[in-house]
Design an enzyme around this catalytic site. Structure first.
Site, PDB file in Angstrom:
ATOM      1  N   CYS A 149       0.833  -0.896  -0.199  1.00 48.02           N
ATOM      2  CA  CYS A 149       0.337   0.560  -0.322  1.00 48.02           C
ATOM      3  C   CYS A 149       0.597   1.126  -0.100  1.00 48.02           C
ATOM      4  O   CYS A 149       1.887   1.799  -1.112  1.00 48.02           O
ATOM      5  CB  CYS A 149      -0.499   0.030   1.111  1.00 48.02           C
ATOM      6  SG  CYS A 149      -3.043   1.111   0.887  1.00 48.02           S
ATOM      7  N   HIS A 189      -3.548  -5.552   0.461  1.00 49.05           N
ATOM      8  CA  HIS A 189      -2.840  -6.227   1.884  1.00 49.05           C
ATOM      9  C   HIS A 189      -2.824  -7.562   1.921  1.00 49.05           C
ATOM     10  O   HIS A 189      -3.835  -8.554   2.493  1.00 49.05           O
ATOM     11  CB  HIS A 189      -3.775  -5.446   3.088  1.00 49.05           C
ATOM     12  CG  HIS A 189      -3.381  -4.104   3.204  1.00 49.05           C
ATOM     13  ND1 HIS A 189      -2.454  -3.343   3.868  1.00 49.05           N
ATOM     14  CD2 HIS A 189      -4.271  -3.329   2.679  1.00 49.05           C
ATOM     15  CE1 HIS A 189      -2.882  -2.354   3.524  1.00 49.05           C
ATOM     16  NE2 HIS A 189      -4.217  -1.804   2.959  1.00 49.05           N
ATOM     17  N   GLU A 201      -1.256  -9.487   3.585  1.00 48.50           N
ATOM     18  CA  GLU A 201      -1.101  -9.286   5.748  1.00 48.50           C
ATOM     19  C   GLU A 201      -2.780 -10.007   5.899  1.00 48.50           C
ATOM     20  O   GLU A 201      -2.791 -10.884   6.881  1.00 48.50           O
ATOM     21  CB  GLU A 201      -0.596  -8.994   5.775  1.00 48.50           C
ATOM     22  CG  GLU A 201      -1.392  -7.482   7.021  1.00 48.50           C
ATOM     23  CD  GLU A 201      -1.242  -6.254   5.300  1.00 48.50           C
ATOM     24  OE1 GLU A 201      -1.460  -5.365   5.517  1.00 48.50           O
ATOM     25  OE2 GLU A 201      -0.924  -6.737   4.217  1.00 48.50           O
TER      26      GLU A 201
END
Length: 520
Positions: free
Chosen positions: A86, A173, A175
């Protein structure tokens, strides 16, 4: 503790993103050591950490904004593989000749991703998949050295790579669990791009931690450890006892705000199982007297914290050879309190066990868990042989039942909540739900409610118990548990039949956010 010097490390540059800790956890789940560092970390510091790869985190800032956090330019010339996420992607692209700007077509939540280059970072990722976006800025221009490897409808550069440097960037993202292919992307980066071997295991930290404690606690000095009955302090005590044996003294402060049989559980585990010197300070009257008439939750916390320190100080003075104070400080505590390598940028809140005890105690701190996350601590506890009831019990707030009783705390109201809480835990264990729920508890509300008991109308002195069950992976966000309605019925019936003063039970179906897990 096995640190970065003992194992290859992925350093995560913290630009202030909300998912920084989650990135660190995801890396460790792949058996690779990770550490969160300042965004302006130096090359020398990274070399000392045995860094084999870097991850640039997200940020609430805009790359083009005044005062936006940046990394040192020489970091990009180290030759280490870098994954920008990001903001981290936008920053690196801008530093290497690109440009970012605000976009009217912002993306939040699940977004359809089209993979253009299914190699290296995106190997084994489906050509059409979904990812989790959370951004208002996008990279609008790439230098000629960059190649787009994925796109979305609103983001032509959803993932990129540099043509000659080991840099990769993703606007989404990977994660978060809402990105289904995120685990594969992280694995590709760690193993295929950074060359990690997965040699970091939670169980392997035990011996290194024990040796570190022995090196710190020398000259036959004694360590004082404050036990709460929770997994953090319990694992801390077990590690220190393995290191220095009977030079450890544990102090359990009975503040009168614990659940039923709390003292018995702690005594059984530490006096009988581990043969650890355990001192119990029976201080319930002092705590409850000072809480009389107090309804404000923050004031409750202040009173409880201050009284705990006074009681603990009085107990500790009894041991003249005590030079060390053990605390169950975890890595998230360290990060959020601004005491980690991440520096002031991560200073979110002051935790009770990170600098919370006054300096005049005169102890040197021993914090064997300060590099671990909660789930890692639980696995260490299992390897140490702690009882499963201690290792896997649900979290319990530091101020105890005081913040689960809305309004004033009295002995009568404590008994009401304890009895209700016993029924809740007993029934979810019996039904096989305890291990499916991250946290389960009851809350006593300060509301009188009309009811019928026998043939009479009941109102005065009749109150409500709110039942709260949540499911979560990291306690940063949480959802209410869609539990079996029959189980809720059994719990409600038993509480109303068996707990004096309760004629109504409700179930809390609030998520976090906007609610919090606890009520106060």
């Amino acid at each position: 503790m096995v640190t970065a010097k003992d194992s290859s490390t992925i350093a995560i540059l913290d630009f202030g993103g909300q998912y920084v800790q989650l990135i660190a956890r995801r890396v460790r789940e792949h058996h690779v050591h990770s550490i969160i560092v300042r965004s302006d970390v130096t090359v020398e510091e990274l070399k000392e950490l045995n860094t084999v790869g870097l991850i640039f985190s997200g940020s609430p800032a805009s790359v083009y904004g005044e005062g936006a956090p940046r990394c040192r330019a020489e970091i990009l010339d180290l030759g280490l593989p870098i994954l920008g996420i990001c903001y981290g992607m936008g920053l690196a692209c801008e530093m290497m000749g690109g440009k970012s700007s605000s976009t009217d077509s912002r993306e939040y939540g699940r977004t359809h991703l089209e993979v253009l280059d299914a190699e290296s970072l995106l190997a084994h990722v489906p050509q059409e998949t979904s990812v989790w976006m959370s951004h208002g800025d996008v990279v609008t221009k790439l230098s000629s050295d960059f190649i787009a490897i994925a796109k979305t409808h609103n983001c032509p550069y959803a993932a990129v790579r540099h043509s000659s440097r080991p840099f990769y960037g993703v606007q989404f993202h990977p994660e978060v669990s809402h990105t289904p292919c995120g685990n594969q992307i992280m694995r590709n980066f760690l193993y295929d791009i950074c060359g990690c071997t997965g040699d970091w295991q939670v169980s392997s930290v035990i011996q290194g931690t024990v040796e570190g404690i022995r090196e710190q606690v020398v000259d036959s000095a004694r360590v004082i450890c404050g036990l709460s009955g929770g997994v953090d302090s319990s694992v801390t005590a077990a590690l220190i006892h393995r290191a220095i044996g009977d030079r450890l003294t544990c102090i359990f402060v009975d503040n009168g705000l614990m659940r039923n049989r709390e003292i018995e559980l702690v005594e059984s585990a530490f006096r009988q199982h581990f043969k650890i010197d355990l001192q119990v300070a029976h201080a319930a009257d002092g705590f409850l007297d000072k809480l009389e008439g107090i309804s404000d939750p923050q004031e409750k916390r202040i009173i409880i914290g201050h009284e705990f320190i006074e009681v603990f100080k009085a107990q500790a003075k009894r041991f003249k050879d005590a030079k060390f104070l053990a605390q169950g400080t975890l890595y998230p505590d360290v990060i959020e309190s601004g005491h980690s390598a991440a520096g002031e940028a991560a200073n979110i809140k002051l935790h009770h066990n990170v600098g919370g005890l006054p300096a005049e105690l005169g102890f040197e701190l021993v914090e064997p868990l300060r590099d671990l996350f909660k789930d890692e601590v639980r696995r260490v506890g299992e390897h140490l042989g702690l009882p499963a009831e201690l290792v896997w019990r649900h979290p319990f707030p530091g101020p105890g039942l005081a913040v689960r009783i809305i309004g004033p705390v009295t002995r009568e109201r404590l008994k009401t909540l304890r009895d209700a809480d016993d029924i809740i835990i007993e029934e979810i264990r019996s039904a096989g739900w305890y291990d499916k729920i991250a946290q389960a508890f009851g809350v006593l509300l300060p509301i009188s409610t009309v009811g019928v008991m026998g043939d009479d109308r009941s109102y005065t002195g009749q109150h409500i118990i709110a039942v709260r069950f949540v499911e979560t992976k990291d306690f940063m966000t949480a959802d209410w548990v869609h539990v079996d309605h029959e189980l809720l019925g059994v719990i409600a019936t038993r509480i109303m039949n068996e707990v004096a003063g309760v004629n109504r039970v409700v179930y809390d179906i609030s998520s976090k956010p906007p609610a919090t897990i606890e009520w106060e």
